[in-house]
Design a protein around this motif. Structure first.
Motif, mmCIF file in Angstrom:
data_model
loop_
_atom_site.group_PDB
_atom_site.id
_atom_site.type_symbol
_atom_site.label_atom_id
_atom_site.label_comp_id
_atom_site.label_asym_id
_atom_site.label_seq_id
_atom_site.Cartn_x
_atom_site.Cartn_y
_atom_site.Cartn_z
ATOM 1 N N THR A 244 0.889 -1.325 -0.113
ATOM 2 C CA THR A 244 -0.086 0.153 0.175
ATOM 3 C C THR A 244 1.052 1.400 -0.066
ATOM 4 O OG1 THR A 244 -1.707 -1.155 1.191
ATOM 5 C CG2 THR A 244 -1.855 1.432 1.310
ATOM 6 N N VAL A 245 0.414 1.956 -0.796
ATOM 7 C CA VAL A 245 1.276 3.202 -0.882
ATOM 8 C C VAL A 245 0.374 4.538 -0.644
ATOM 9 C CG1 VAL A 245 3.135 2.570 -2.166
ATOM 10 C CG2 VAL A 245 1.139 3.740 -3.427
ATOM 11 N N GLU A 246 0.835 5.691 -0.373
ATOM 12 C CA GLU A 246 0.025 7.003 -0.151
ATOM 13 C C GLU A 246 0.115 7.879 -1.507
ATOM 14 O OE1 GLU A 246 0.375 10.077 3.244
ATOM 15 O OE2 GLU A 246 -1.256 8.665 3.877
ATOM 16 N N THR A 247 -1.101 8.438 -1.838
ATOM 17 C CA THR A 247 -0.575 9.250 -2.979
ATOM 18 C C THR A 247 0.248 10.445 -2.630
ATOM 19 O OG1 THR A 247 -2.962 10.226 -2.754
ATOM 20 C CG2 THR A 247 -2.612 8.571 -4.409
ATOM 21 N N THR A 248 1.013 11.086 -3.241
ATOM 22 C CA THR A 248 1.957 12.190 -3.143
ATOM 23 C C THR A 248 0.997 13.421 -3.233
ATOM 24 O OG1 THR A 248 2.557 12.343 -5.448
ATOM 25 C CG2 THR A 248 3.805 10.968 -3.962
ATOM 26 N N ALA A 249 1.627 14.545 -3.099
ATOM 27 C CA ALA A 249 0.958 16.055 -3.206
ATOM 28 C C ALA A 249 0.229 16.131 -4.386
ATOM 29 C CB ALA A 249 1.927 16.976 -2.791
ATOM 30 N N ASP A 250 1.061 15.431 -5.502
ATOM 31 C CA ASP A 250 0.376 15.818 -6.823
ATOM 32 C C ASP A 250 -0.543 14.681 -7.167
ATOM 33 O OD1 ASP A 250 2.438 13.872 -7.385
ATOM 34 O OD2 ASP A 250 3.505 14.712 -8.682
ATOM 35 N N GLY A 251 -0.897 13.808 -6.263
ATOM 36 C CA GLY A 251 -2.049 12.728 -6.454
ATOM 37 C C GLY A 251 -1.302 11.446 -7.050
ATOM 38 N N ARG A 252 0.105 11.306 -7.221
ATOM 39 C CA ARG A 252 0.694 10.304 -7.721
ATOM 40 C C ARG A 252 0.936 8.878 -6.789
ATOM 41 N NH1 ARG A 252 2.497 9.221 -12.369
ATOM 42 N NH2 ARG A 252 2.340 11.291 -12.898
ATOM 43 N N TYR A 253 0.880 7.737 -7.315
ATOM 44 C CA TYR A 253 1.179 6.532 -6.663
ATOM 45 C C TYR A 253 2.210 5.673 -7.516
ATOM 46 C CZ TYR A 253 -1.497 3.805 -10.345
ATOM 47 O OH TYR A 253 -2.128 3.502 -11.324
ATOM 48 N N ASP A 254 2.731 5.058 -6.978
ATOM 49 C CA ASP A 254 3.958 4.287 -7.665
ATOM 50 C C ASP A 254 3.915 2.901 -7.003
ATOM 51 O OD1 ASP A 254 5.576 6.072 -9.649
ATOM 52 O OD2 ASP A 254 5.515 7.234 -7.691
ATOM 53 N N PHE A 255 4.019 2.014 -7.915
ATOM 54 C CA PHE A 255 4.429 0.344 -7.462
ATOM 55 C C PHE A 255 5.468 0.096 -8.461
ATOM 56 C CE2 PHE A 255 -0.481 0.455 -6.573
ATOM 57 C CZ PHE A 255 -0.215 0.334 -5.077
ATOM 58 N N THR A 256 6.679 -0.564 -7.501
ATOM 59 C CA THR A 256 7.755 -1.156 -8.462
ATOM 60 C C THR A 256 7.867 -2.394 -8.486
ATOM 61 O OG1 THR A 256 9.190 -0.496 -6.422
ATOM 62 C CG2 THR A 256 8.995 1.092 -8.114
ATOM 63 N N ASN A 257 9.034 -2.905 -9.074
ATOM 64 C CA ASN A 257 9.292 -4.510 -9.003
ATOM 65 C C ASN A 257 8.196 -5.325 -9.483
ATOM 66 O OD1 ASN A 257 12.283 -3.766 -8.511
ATOM 67 N ND2 ASN A 257 11.643 -3.434 -6.332
ATOM 68 N N LEU A 258 7.343 -5.071 -10.233
ATOM 69 C CA LEU A 258 6.339 -5.675 -10.548
ATOM 70 C C LEU A 258 6.654 -6.978 -11.794
ATOM 71 C CD1 LEU A 258 3.710 -3.173 -11.088
ATOM 72 C CD2 LEU A 258 4.240 -4.459 -8.950
ATOM 73 N N ASP A 259 6.020 -7.838 -11.684
ATOM 74 C CA ASP A 259 5.962 -9.129 -12.547
ATOM 75 C C ASP A 259 5.075 -8.977 -13.797
ATOM 76 O OD1 ASP A 259 6.331 -11.432 -13.959
ATOM 77 O OD2 ASP A 259 6.166 -12.644 -12.178
ATOM 78 N N VAL A 260 5.518 -8.904 -14.923
ATOM 79 C CA VAL A 260 4.748 -8.628 -16.194
ATOM 80 C C VAL A 260 3.891 -9.917 -16.544
ATOM 81 C CG1 VAL A 260 6.295 -6.987 -17.380
ATOM 82 C CG2 VAL A 260 6.584 -9.546 -17.858
#
Length: 439
Positions: A244-260
């Motif tokens: 779980t991540v929290e959106t940044t001040a500009d509303g953005r979320y990021d998830f890394t190291n994903l499996d295609v």
């Protein structure tokens, strides 16, 4: 065109001898590196000795001239290629052609031999990778422990695209053991970070795209990545939360190291205090992966913005029989009017009266429970809600004329934006007495 004169074999003490030479002749002394007793894996190529008037060694008439021949051991070298390891197997496969040129690679002395870059490890030298991504370190000691480290702060290393690079440990205690006087290889795989990012924004026109004028975003809202275990694109009980991540001040979320090859779901936490669930409709889950709407690109950043739609401003109510004429549907007033047409008009002059110039916008038929719903109203607009007394399902002989409901800034009912607003419509039965005057 050079003519061989004679060949000798070096003695036990490494000496060669050529006799009866002409001081006016030019000669070349050449070591046969193909000789089985010459270790060409160990030694560098041997320089030819030029002898005579035009050479480096000049013969003295009637004397013995000395010309020792130095043989230099090959340096112990370490070389490799910094390459993009798409399948993360640590080997540069035939189709993995992307390399990283112009990136700084540093050789450290691994002072404690633990294979980890510690504060006490000493940098020995740095090189920049060539156009083919290769690096070379020369003159290593096979009994020494080293670390090979890619400088991730180098401007030519894209640290947003790539995962941190694993340090290569070299030497007796390392993953790569050096063979003395040879070229040793240690390629450096760089793993691209397959990631997903996007912006949680208010989609004012509900087209699913963040248009230029749609600048409102939702910061500080929790967004969770789930593994979609059955790949159906729906959040089920068996789906596993990954992070779980929290959106940044500009509303953005990021998830890394994903499996295609994995199916994921991106879910906005509508119970988060920073998500106004009174204002917004439920947010659609984003299905990501081979079976989803968004397909990940190996080693790249995939964009998936999440539109958030404001709840429509709606008006709803029940057309009911108001027995006590108090304008409120009391508990014992169970009779409603189903299948009756109710029309929404634009009250053009805002006078709360149905005039000739008022424009009909839409009509609905009451449900079995007597309810009607109008969706997508503007809280700054004036409306009239009118029951069609000519409808066959409205008994105009039984009921009095129905009062028009005025809605909007100038009406009896004010609309709260992005919410469901209520306006029941009481229908008053005509209490009457009739009979026949007869003889």
């Amino acid at each position: 065109g050079d003519v061989p004169v004679t060949t000798v074999e070096t003695t036990a003490d490494g000496r060669y001898d050529f006799t009866n030479l002409d001081v006016d002749e030019n000669y070349l002394v050449v070591v046969d590196e193909a000789d089985p007793d010459f270790d060409d894996d160990r030694f560098d190529p041997v320089e030819v000795v030029a002898v005579g008037p035009g050479g480096d060694v000049v013969l003295v008439l009637g004397d013995v001239t000395e010309a020792d021949i130095p043989v230099v051991e090959e340096a112990t070298t370490l070389t490799g290629v910094v390459f993009v390891d798409l399948n993360e197997n640590g080997v540069q496969d035939g189709d993995e052609l992307e390399v990283l040129p112009n990136v700084t690679v540093t050789l450290f002395n691994d002072t404690n031999g633990n294979g980890v870059l510690d504060a006490g490890d000493v940098p020995l030298t740095s090189v920049e990778t060539a156009d083919d991504g290769s690096y070379v370190f020369v003159g290593l000691d096979e009994d020494e422990n080293y670390l090979v480290v890619v400088d991730e702060a180098d401007p030519d290393f894209d640290d947003e695209r790539f995962d941190p690079v694993v340090v290569v440990s070299v030497g007796p205690d390392g993953d790569v053991q050096l063979t003395p006087n040879e070229e040793n290889e240690a390629d450096i795989p760089v793993v691209p970070d397959t990631s997903l990012t996007g912006v949680l924004y208010v989609d004012e026109n509900e087209n699913g795209v963040q248009d230029a004028g749609e600048v409102e975003v939702l910061p500080n809202v929790n967004v969770t990545l789930f593994i979609d275990t059955n790949g159906n694109g729906v959040l089920d009980a068996g789906d596993v939360p990954v992070t779980t991540v929290e959106t940044t001040a500009d509303g953005r979320y990021d998830f890394t190291n994903l499996d295609v090859d994995e199916n994921y779901l991106v879910v906005v936490d509508e119970a988060d205090p920073d998500f106004d669930d009174d204002r917004f409709d439920p947010v659609e889950v984003v299905a990501v992966g081979p079976g989803g709407d968004v397909v990940l690109v190996l080693g790249d950043v995939t964009e998936a913005d999440i539109p958030v739609v404001e709840e429509a401003t709606t008006l709803t109510g029940v057309v009911f029989v108001d027995l006590n004429e108090n304008g409120v549907q009391d508990g014992d007033e169970l009779e409603v009017l189903p299948n009756v047409t109710v029309t929404l008009f634009n009250d053009t002059n805002g006078n709360g009266v149905l005039d000739a110039g008022d424009v009909p916008l839409t009509s609905v038929e009451t449900a079995d429970d007597g309810s009607y719903v109008f969706v997508g109203l503007d809280e700054d607009e004036n409306y009239l809600v009118v029951v069609d007394e000519a409808d066959p399902d409205f008994d105009d002989e039984r009921f009095d004329p129905v009062v028009v409901v005025s809605v909007g800034p100038d009406g009896d009912v004010q609309l709260t934006p992005n919410e469901e607003n209520e306006a029941d419509i009481p229908v008053v039965p005509d209490t009457s007495l009739t009979g026949v005057l007869y003889v």
